[in-house]
Design an enzyme around this catalytic site. Structure first.
Site, PDB file in Angstrom:
ATOM      1  N   GLU A  56       0.800  -1.227   0.000  1.00 18.90           N
ATOM      2  CA  GLU A  56       0.000   0.000   0.000  1.00 18.90           C
ATOM      3  C   GLU A  56       0.836   1.282   0.000  1.00 18.90           C
ATOM      4  O   GLU A  56       0.350   2.335   0.407  1.00 18.90           O
ATOM      5  CB  GLU A  56      -0.928   0.005   1.213  1.00 18.90           C
ATOM      6  N   HIS A  61      -1.096   5.829   7.639  1.00 14.91           N
ATOM      7  CA  HIS A  61      -2.203   4.922   7.311  1.00 14.91           C
ATOM      8  C   HIS A  61      -2.305   3.892   8.423  1.00 14.91           C
ATOM      9  O   HIS A  61      -1.303   3.290   8.805  1.00 14.91           O
ATOM     10  CB  HIS A  61      -1.959   4.212   5.978  1.00 14.91           C
ATOM     11  N   HIS A  79     -11.506  -0.900   6.553  1.00 17.47           N
ATOM     12  CA  HIS A  79     -10.049  -0.937   6.413  1.00 17.47           C
ATOM     13  C   HIS A  79      -9.343  -0.053   7.452  1.00 17.47           C
ATOM     14  O   HIS A  79      -8.551  -0.549   8.229  1.00 17.47           O
ATOM     15  CB  HIS A  79      -9.722  -0.516   4.966  1.00 17.47           C
TER      16      HIS A  79
END
Ligand SMILES: *[C@@H]1O[C@H](CO)[C@@H](O)[C@H](O)[C@H]1NC(C)=O
Ligand SMILES: *[C@@H]1O[C@H](CO)[C@@H](O)[C@H](O)[C@H]1NC(C)=O
Ligand SMILES: *[C@@H]1O[C@H](CO)[C@@H](O)[C@H](O)[C@H]1NC(C)=O
Ligand SMILES: *[C@@H]1O[C@H](CO)[C@@H](O)[C@H](O)[C@H]1NC(C)=O
Ligand SMILES: CC(=O)N[C@H]1CO[C@H](CO)[C@@H](O)[C@@H]1O
Length: 300
Positions: free
Chosen positions: A116, A135, A214
């Site tokens: 990612e 993130h 997520h």
């Protein structure tokens, strides 16, 4: 007395070894890069200590000497990162250039990165002012995306959450031109195209985008700022959840959120938080920041 001597000796020896590592590392990069990567290692450890990331999640920093590059560790749990884990990436297609502190390790010889990494590259590409990206999969924010209830700023330390409601990014509603049928539908941001879609979900009112099923993506004006925003977004989610249980969801006014963020994200207050968090990660053997000396020395 003997114990005191022994522990003083161990302390001296370990400080000496940290100092020699720091000197070696410092020689290979500019002072600006050393400062950014030192904060980046602390950020990896602090985000774990604060429970924002676990085995997964990541934080990056734009290269202060070259706005077309960023620093991000290779694929490992943030808590375990050291200077040898940091990769210099080209923002263009999140391409690995070399290991930041051993540039003889280049291109395909660089250990494999996070799938990612495109979250980072595409946010940097879209927003030239952004200097750091976090993130995470923090569970406290997930119910809000699941219930389609955006987060709003509930307290002055979370002004960056904004008052219009955080955007909610849902890979399930993307067209096949962005997420083709033959790619995994595991919600991961595995391509520059998916990264662009995530980056374009940001709004001017909020520094956060919730990612349905997520986690979240957070933009910052420095590494310390991104960590502060990520941590207080999680705190904000807890407060908003509890306020809803009490039957209200008032939150701050736009003026309160903007002024609250300006005050609490000032260098002085960020510095106060950072000093505490550095002290907390320094007393755990789990974390090693080999780019700086420990903040707390044994008083023995
Ligand atoms: C900045 O980074 C880009 C991408 O890695 C590279 O092509 C360029 O040569 C770098 N610029 C300088 C001045 O080093
Ligand atoms: C971008 O990077 C991905 C994965 O590293 C690679 O598969 C793809 O071919 C690259 N795309 C371009 C346009 O270079
Ligand atoms: C850099 O990496 C190479 C290749 O893995 C290794 O042989 C060398 O010892 C490393 N240098 C340093 C300073 O760690
Ligand atoms: C932001 O905070 C600084 C002090 O940190 C203050 O000088 C400045 O006036 C504030 N700006 C706004 C728009 O409130
Ligand atoms: C999503 C976002 O942050 N958009 C814009 C907000 O406003 C500035 C200009 O003030 C733009 O540069 C941003 O891209």
């Amino acid at each position: 007395m003997r114990r005191v001597q022994l522990s003083a000796w161990i302390l001296l020896a370990s400080l000496r070894s940290v100092a020699s590592t720091i000197t070696k590392a410092a020689k290979t990069v500019s002072p600006a890069v050393l400062s950014a990567t030192t904060d980046l290692l602390d950020a990896n450890h602090i985000l774990h200590f604060l429970g924002v990331v676990d085995a997964f999640g990541h934080v990056s920093a734009r290269n202060p000497d070259n706005a077309s590059e960023f620093f991000l560790t290779f694929s490992l749990a943030p808590a375990l990162s050291t200077s040898t884990s940091i990769i210099t990436y080209e923002i263009d297609n999140a391409t690995a250039i070399d290991l930041t502190f051993n540039t003889s390790v280049k291109g395909s010889n660089v250990p494999s990165g996070f799938a990612e990494r495109f979250i980072h590259s595409q946010i940097y590409q879209t927003f030239p002012d952004v200097q750091s990206v976090v993130h995470s999969h923090t569970t406290e924010v997930l119910p809000f995306a699941a219930a389609n209830i955006p987060l709003t700023a509930q307290m002055h330390t979370a002004g960056s959450v904004g008052t219009n409601g955080t955007p909610i990014f849902d890979t399930g509603s993307l067209p096949t031109s962005i997420l083709p049928e033959d790619q995994p539908h595991d919600m991961l941001i595995r391509t520059a195209i998916l990264g662009d879609a995530l980056a374009s979900a940001f709004s001017n009112d909020s520094q956060i985008v919730l990612m349905k099923g997520h986690g979240m993506a957070v933009r910052g004006s420095s590494v310390r700022d991104a960590v502060f925003r990520a941590f207080y977004t999680v705190q904000d989610a807890k407060v908003q959840f509890q306020a809803r249980m009490l039957g209200v969801d008032v939150g701050l006014t736009p003026r309160e959120a903007t002024d609250g963020a300006n005050t609490t994200e000032s260098v002085a207050l960020l510095g106060r938080a950072w000093q505490l968090w550095q002290g907390q990660v320094d007393v755990s053997d789990l974390y090693t920041n080999d780019l700086r000396a420990p903040t707390i020395v044994d008083k023995d």
